[in-house]
Scaffold this motif. Structure first.
Motif, PDB file in Angstrom:
ATOM      1  N   ARG A  45       0.832  -1.203   0.000  1.00 20.43           N
ATOM      2  CA  ARG A  45       0.000   0.000   0.000  1.00 20.43           C
ATOM      3  C   ARG A  45       0.870   1.259   0.000  1.00 20.43           C
ATOM      4  N   SER A  46       1.899   1.252   0.843  1.00 18.48           N
ATOM      5  CA  SER A  46       2.808   2.404   0.896  1.00 18.48           C
ATOM      6  C   SER A  46       3.559   2.583  -0.420  1.00 18.48           C
ATOM      7  N   GLU A  47       4.041   1.471  -0.977  1.00 15.15           N
ATOM      8  CA  GLU A  47       4.765   1.545  -2.246  1.00 15.15           C
ATOM      9  C   GLU A  47       3.868   2.064  -3.362  1.00 15.15           C
ATOM     10  N   ILE A  48       2.648   1.564  -3.419  1.00 13.94           N
ATOM     11  CA  ILE A  48       1.716   1.974  -4.468  1.00 13.94           C
ATOM     12  C   ILE A  48       1.346   3.450  -4.303  1.00 13.94           C
ATOM     13  N   ALA A  49       1.173   3.882  -3.066  1.00 14.35           N
ATOM     14  CA  ALA A  49       0.876   5.302  -2.831  1.00 14.35           C
ATOM     15  C   ALA A  49       2.016   6.171  -3.351  1.00 14.35           C
ATOM     16  N   ALA A  50       3.263   5.728  -3.111  1.00 13.20           N
ATOM     17  CA  ALA A  50       4.422   6.468  -3.619  1.00 13.20           C
ATOM     18  C   ALA A  50       4.457   6.435  -5.144  1.00 13.20           C
ATOM     19  N   ASN A  51       4.142   5.261  -5.726  1.00 14.02           N
ATOM     20  CA  ASN A  51       4.096   5.137  -7.190  1.00 14.02           C
ATOM     21  C   ASN A  51       3.083   6.095  -7.789  1.00 14.02           C
ATOM     22  N   VAL A  52       1.898   6.147  -7.188  1.00 11.20           N
ATOM     23  CA  VAL A  52       0.839   7.030  -7.685  1.00 11.20           C
ATOM     24  C   VAL A  52       1.285   8.485  -7.603  1.00 11.20           C
ATOM     25  N   GLY A  53       1.887   8.859  -6.462  1.00 12.52           N
ATOM     26  CA  GLY A  53       2.362  10.233  -6.302  1.00 12.52           C
ATOM     27  C   GLY A  53       3.435  10.591  -7.306  1.00 12.52           C
ATOM     28  N   ASP A  54       4.401   9.671  -7.505  1.00 10.74           N
ATOM     29  CA  ASP A  54       5.483   9.924  -8.460  1.00 10.74           C
ATOM     30  C   ASP A  54       4.941  10.071  -9.874  1.00 10.74           C
ATOM     31  N   THR A  55       4.031   9.199 -10.254  1.00 10.31           N
ATOM     32  CA  THR A  55       3.475   9.237 -11.606  1.00 10.31           C
ATOM     33  C   THR A  55       2.708  10.531 -11.848  1.00 10.31           C
ATOM     34  N   LYS A  57       3.161  13.373 -10.328  1.00 11.82           N
ATOM     35  CA  LYS A  57       4.123  14.482 -10.365  1.00 11.82           C
ATOM     36  C   LYS A  57       4.810  14.543 -11.722  1.00 11.82           C
ATOM     37  N   LEU A  58       5.191  13.406 -12.266  1.00  9.35           N
ATOM     38  CA  LEU A  58       5.838  13.374 -13.574  1.00  9.35           C
ATOM     39  C   LEU A  58       4.909  13.918 -14.657  1.00  9.35           C
ATOM     40  N   ILE A  59       3.651  13.523 -14.588  1.00  5.38           N
ATOM     41  CA  ILE A  59       2.685  13.993 -15.590  1.00  5.38           C
ATOM     42  C   ILE A  59       2.450  15.495 -15.434  1.00  5.38           C
ATOM     43  N   GLU A  60       2.336  15.960 -14.195  1.00  7.02           N
ATOM     44  CA  GLU A  60       2.142  17.400 -13.970  1.00  7.02           C
ATOM     45  C   GLU A  60       3.336  18.200 -14.495  1.00  7.02           C
ATOM     46  N   ASP A  61       4.549  17.711 -14.224  1.00  6.18           N
ATOM     47  CA  ASP A  61       5.750  18.404 -14.715  1.00  6.18           C
ATOM     48  C   ASP A  61       5.786  18.420 -16.239  1.00  6.18           C
ATOM     49  N   PHE A  62       5.398  17.305 -16.835  1.00  8.17           N
ATOM     50  CA  PHE A  62       5.417  17.218 -18.296  1.00  8.17           C
ATOM     51  C   PHE A  62       4.427  18.201 -18.906  1.00  8.17           C
ATOM     52  N   ARG A  63       3.221  18.251 -18.346  1.00  5.70           N
ATOM     53  CA  ARG A  63       2.195  19.153 -18.883  1.00  5.70           C
ATOM     54  C   ARG A  63       2.562  20.613 -18.672  1.00  5.70           C
ATOM     55  N   SER A 182       7.532   4.713 -14.666  1.00  3.71           N
ATOM     56  CA  SER A 182       6.820   4.836 -13.396  1.00  3.71           C
ATOM     57  C   SER A 182       5.526   4.036 -13.406  1.00  3.71           C
ATOM     58  N   LEU A 183       4.821   4.082 -14.540  1.00  2.19           N
ATOM     59  CA  LEU A 183       3.591   3.296 -14.669  1.00  2.19           C
ATOM     60  C   LEU A 183       3.888   1.801 -14.614  1.00  2.19           C
ATOM     61  N   GLU A 184       4.997   1.393 -15.203  1.00  2.00           N
ATOM     62  CA  GLU A 184       5.360  -0.021 -15.178  1.00  2.00           C
ATOM     63  C   GLU A 184       5.575  -0.490 -13.742  1.00  2.00           C
ATOM     64  N   THR A 185       6.247   0.346 -12.946  1.00  5.32           N
ATOM     65  CA  THR A 185       6.447   0.019 -11.535  1.00  5.32           C
ATOM     66  C   THR A 185       5.110  -0.082 -10.806  1.00  5.32           C
TER      67      THR A 185
END
Length: 212
Positions: A45-55, A57-63, A182-185
């Motif tokens: 759960r903790s890992e997935i929460a971090a994955n979701v946050g990272d993904t 953030k990456l999308i927000e930075d890209f946009r 990030s999505l793959e993770t």
């Protein structure tokens, strides 16, 4: 016959006791296993929460057009080079103070030559005139070079901007690659969570009598 009945009844009771003991032991082991799996699920759960946050953030930075890593460093370097070059171009432009001063100096050289021409002929006068004519030629060459270099620097700056755009486009591709990684993770961790849930379901012990 009473003896046989008594023996049979005792055997049944003994077998039932063994069965219940085995079930209790199995249920105890499974509870411990489920507890372990619950810990794994909590970690996921903790890992997935971090994955979701990272993904996200990456999308927000890209946009937002933000780039990271070498892309950001190169963009800053190119911008700095462009700013410095434009400052130099401004200082040597046709309408700059330098060019006005150079025009004035060229006129001063012509005036000095004219003054020496009016001087009585002598070896020293002729030597000065020769030096002045040579210097005037070199001065004019350098003056022309400044104008030519200004033109070439403007072209180089245009080339630099073209290269900068290419670098930023490459950086954009790199950012997409980071999002995909990030999505793959995230997908891998979701699949791990699914496996843990299946393992928990398989850890439930059914009563053999009910199963029959």
């Amino acid at each position: 016959m009473p003896f046989l009945k008594s023996t049979f009844a005792g055997s049944v009771v003994f077998l039932l006791l063994l069965t219940f003991a085995d079930l209790a032991a199995a249920q105890s082991v499974n509870v411990e296993r489920i507890q372990e799996q619950q810990g794994v699920v909590a970690g996921l759960r903790s890992e997935i929460a971090a994955n979701v946050g990272d993904t996200k953030k990456l999308i927000e930075d890209f946009r937002a057009g933000r780039v990271s890593g070498d892309g950001a460093a190169i963009e800053n370097l190119f911008s700095g080079i462009e700013a410095d070059t434009r400052a130099v171009l401004g200082s040597i432009a046709l309408d700059s103070e330098l060019r006005d001063a150079l025009d004035d100096m060229r006129a001063e050289i012509d005036t000095l030559i004219a003054r020496n021409v009016r001087e009585p002929e002598s070896a020293r006068r002729d030597a000065r005139l020769a030096r002045l004519q040579d210097l005037k030629g070199v001065y004019q060459t350098q003056y022309n070079s400044i104008g030519e270099l200004e033109t070439r620097l403007i072209r180089r700056l245009a080339d630099l901007n073209t290269e900068k755009r290419a670098v930023l486009l490459d950086a954009g591709v790199n950012e997409v690659e980071r999002v995909v990684a990030s999505l793959e993770t995230l997908v891998n961790n979701l699949e791990r969570l699914e496996g843990e849930i299946d393992a928990v379901a398989n850890s439930v012990v059914q009563d053999p009598l009910v199963a029959q």
